[in-house]
Design a protein around this motif. Structure first.
Motif, PDB file in Angstrom:
ATOM      1  N   ASP A   1      -7.565  -2.873  -2.111  1.00  0.00           N
ATOM      2  CA  ASP A   1      -7.148  -2.472  -0.764  1.00  0.00           C
ATOM      3  C   ASP A   1      -6.723  -1.011  -0.810  1.00  0.00           C
ATOM      4  O   ASP A   1      -5.684  -0.677  -1.377  1.00  0.00           O
ATOM      5  N   THR A   2      -7.537  -0.149  -0.220  1.00  0.00           N
ATOM      6  CA  THR A   2      -7.286   1.297  -0.303  1.00  0.00           C
ATOM      7  C   THR A   2      -6.939   1.918   1.047  1.00  0.00           C
ATOM      8  O   THR A   2      -6.839   3.138   1.149  1.00  0.00           O
ATOM      9  N   THR A   3      -6.754   1.100   2.076  1.00  0.00           N
ATOM     10  CA  THR A   3      -6.500   1.640   3.413  1.00  0.00           C
ATOM     11  C   THR A   3      -5.201   1.073   3.976  1.00  0.00           C
ATOM     12  O   THR A   3      -4.677   0.072   3.500  1.00  0.00           O
ATOM     13  N   GLY A   4      -4.713   1.712   5.014  1.00  0.00           N
ATOM     14  CA  GLY A   4      -3.502   1.237   5.658  1.00  0.00           C
ATOM     15  C   GLY A   4      -2.256   1.643   4.897  1.00  0.00           C
ATOM     16  O   GLY A   4      -2.299   2.360   3.892  1.00  0.00           O
ATOM     17  N   GLY A   5      -1.114   1.137   5.354  1.00  0.00           N
ATOM     18  CA  GLY A   5       0.144   1.519   4.740  1.00  0.00           C
ATOM     19  C   GLY A   5       0.488   0.724   3.494  1.00  0.00           C
ATOM     20  O   GLY A   5       1.248   1.180   2.640  1.00  0.00           O
ATOM     21  N   ASP A   6      -0.048  -0.465   3.370  1.00  0.00           N
ATOM     22  CA  ASP A   6       0.250  -1.360   2.254  1.00  0.00           C
ATOM     23  C   ASP A   6      -1.023  -1.546   1.440  1.00  0.00           C
ATOM     24  O   ASP A   6      -1.992  -2.129   1.928  1.00  0.00           O
ATOM     25  N   LYS A   7      -1.044  -1.057   0.209  1.00  0.00           N
ATOM     26  CA  LYS A   7      -2.291  -1.006  -0.557  1.00  0.00           C
ATOM     27  C   LYS A   7      -2.146  -1.716  -1.898  1.00  0.00           C
ATOM     28  O   LYS A   7      -1.038  -1.925  -2.403  1.00  0.00           O
ATOM     29  N   TRP A   8      -3.302  -2.052  -2.479  1.00  0.00           N
ATOM     30  CA  TRP A   8      -3.365  -2.654  -3.824  1.00  0.00           C
ATOM     31  C   TRP A   8      -4.644  -2.149  -4.479  1.00  0.00           C
ATOM     32  O   TRP A   8      -5.732  -2.543  -4.115  1.00  0.00           O
ATOM     33  N   TYR A   9      -4.501  -1.208  -5.418  1.00  0.00           N
ATOM     34  CA  TYR A   9      -5.702  -0.687  -6.068  1.00  0.00           C
ATOM     35  C   TYR A   9      -5.346  -0.007  -7.384  1.00  0.00           C
ATOM     36  O   TYR A   9      -4.184   0.311  -7.672  1.00  0.00           O
ATOM     37  N   TYR A  10      -6.400   0.245  -8.168  1.00  0.00           N
ATOM     38  CA  TYR A  10      -6.313   1.028  -9.392  1.00  0.00           C
ATOM     39  C   TYR A  10      -7.383   2.103  -9.308  1.00  0.00           C
ATOM     40  O   TYR A  10      -8.565   1.798  -9.151  1.00  0.00           O
ATOM     41  N   LYS A  11      -6.962   3.369  -9.411  1.00  0.00           N
ATOM     42  CA  LYS A  11      -7.896   4.488  -9.372  1.00  0.00           C
ATOM     43  C   LYS A  11      -7.599   5.443 -10.523  1.00  0.00           C
ATOM     44  O   LYS A  11      -6.491   5.454 -11.079  1.00  0.00           O
ATOM     45  N   THR A  12      -8.584   6.239 -10.870  1.00  0.00           N
ATOM     46  CA  THR A  12      -8.380   7.341 -11.805  1.00  0.00           C
ATOM     47  C   THR A  12      -8.811   8.637 -11.133  1.00  0.00           C
ATOM     48  O   THR A  12      -9.673   8.638 -10.250  1.00  0.00           O
ATOM     49  N   ALA A  13      -8.202   9.725 -11.555  1.00  0.00           N
ATOM     50  CA  ALA A  13      -8.548  11.035 -11.000  1.00  0.00           C
ATOM     51  C   ALA A  13      -8.454  12.077 -12.103  1.00  0.00           C
ATOM     52  O   ALA A  13      -7.638  11.962 -13.025  1.00  0.00           O
TER      53      ALA A  13
ATOM     54  N   PHE B   1      -4.092   6.229 -11.482  1.00  0.00           N
ATOM     55  CA  PHE B   1      -3.228   6.272 -10.311  1.00  0.00           C
ATOM     56  C   PHE B   1      -3.262   4.908  -9.614  1.00  0.00           C
ATOM     57  O   PHE B   1      -3.859   4.754  -8.543  1.00  0.00           O
ATOM     58  N   PRO B   2      -2.606   3.906 -10.207  1.00  0.00           N
ATOM     59  CA  PRO B   2      -2.535   2.604  -9.551  1.00  0.00           C
ATOM     60  C   PRO B   2      -1.410   2.581  -8.518  1.00  0.00           C
ATOM     61  O   PRO B   2      -0.457   3.382  -8.591  1.00  0.00           O
ATOM     62  N   THR B   3      -1.494   1.665  -7.573  1.00  0.00           N
ATOM     63  CA  THR B   3      -0.371   1.456  -6.660  1.00  0.00           C
ATOM     64  C   THR B   3       0.706   0.654  -7.381  1.00  0.00           C
ATOM     65  O   THR B   3       0.428  -0.075  -8.339  1.00  0.00           O
ATOM     66  N   PRO B   4       1.963   0.750  -6.934  1.00  0.00           N
ATOM     67  CA  PRO B   4       3.017  -0.081  -7.525  1.00  0.00           C
ATOM     68  C   PRO B   4       2.683  -1.574  -7.469  1.00  0.00           C
ATOM     69  O   PRO B   4       3.027  -2.319  -8.379  1.00  0.00           O
ATOM     70  N   SER B   5       1.993  -1.994  -6.412  1.00  0.00           N
ATOM     71  CA  SER B   5       1.640  -3.407  -6.281  1.00  0.00           C
ATOM     72  C   SER B   5       0.627  -3.860  -7.333  1.00  0.00           C
ATOM     73  O   SER B   5       0.485  -5.057  -7.587  1.00  0.00           O
TER      74      SER B   5
END
Length: 216
Positions: A84-96, A105-109
């Motif tokens: 989930d990468t959109t909206g105010g409440d997200k759940w994802y794992y990304k790298t940059a 850069f993961p979300t706290p969730s």
């Protein structure tokens, strides 16, 4: 090997659960589109494959607060739960890319148990309460394959202290099993309660306390 979970539990499972589990189950209003295609066998197989090791495609948080939630998030993603990468409440794992290297850069969730619990509780998951000593020690678990346990440490006398997450991966020798990080392990689901001190167990057994089981 794929986990033949449903056939291994026996015909009496539903009746036994009704009798022994002091728990309440409710489904929050709308199932998330992210989880509509959830495949629990894939999630469980991933968790079994990496229970004692780490997937190099993800950072490890073993020495940085613990890797348990990162591990169950990976397992759900492997089971076709969409990030989930959109909206105010997200759940994802990304790298940059940062300088000459890539950073996670993961979300706290994605990586923190309290935030994971809050995210899925607020976003259409199926959520079970596992309460009372009978429910917390009986060999039949209330959790389904691929569901995530959220454990109360029992450290606080006044409220639940969510400190650990693990994922249900199948059935063996009369018990449901879960897989976990940060200490890699596949074990029967009652293990966590059995390792608590008597004072911690007393707190966990208080009204409104216990464990939680979440399906996406």
């Amino acid at each position: 090997m794929p986990v033949d979970y449903n056939n291994s539990r026996g015909a009496n499972r539903a009746a036994v659960l009704v009798l022994v589990i002091v728990a309440s189950l409710f489904t929050l209003p709308a199932e998330s589109a992210r989880a509509a295609g959830f495949r629990p066998t894939l999630a469980a197989n991933y968790a079994r494959a990496y229970a004692y090791g780490y997937n190099s495609n993800y950072a490890s948080y073993h020495n940085n607060g613990g890797d348990c939630t990162n591990f169950v998030s990976q397992s759900w993603y492997a089971g076709d739960v969409r990030m989930d990468t959109t909206g105010g409440d997200k759940w994802y794992y990304k790298t940059a890319r940062v300088g000459s290297s890539y950073r996670p850069f993961p979300t706290p969730s994605w990586i923190r148990v309290k935030d994971f619990r809050s995210y899925w509780y607020n976003n259409g998951s199926s959520y079970k309460y596992i309460q009372g000593e009978t429910a917390l020690t009986y060999k039949f678990s209330p959790s389904g394959l691929g569901e995530v346990y959220i454990f109360d440490s029992g450290d606080s006398s006044s409220k639940a202290s969510w400190f650990h997450a693990a994922i249900s991966v199948g059935w063996s020798k009369g018990y449901d099993e879960y897989a976990q990080h940060s200490i890699g392990r596949i074990t029967k689901w009652t293990y966590m309660y059995s390792t608590r001190t008597s004072a911690q167990r007393k707190n966990i057994l208080k009204s409104g306390r216990g464990y939680r089981s979440i399906a996406p």
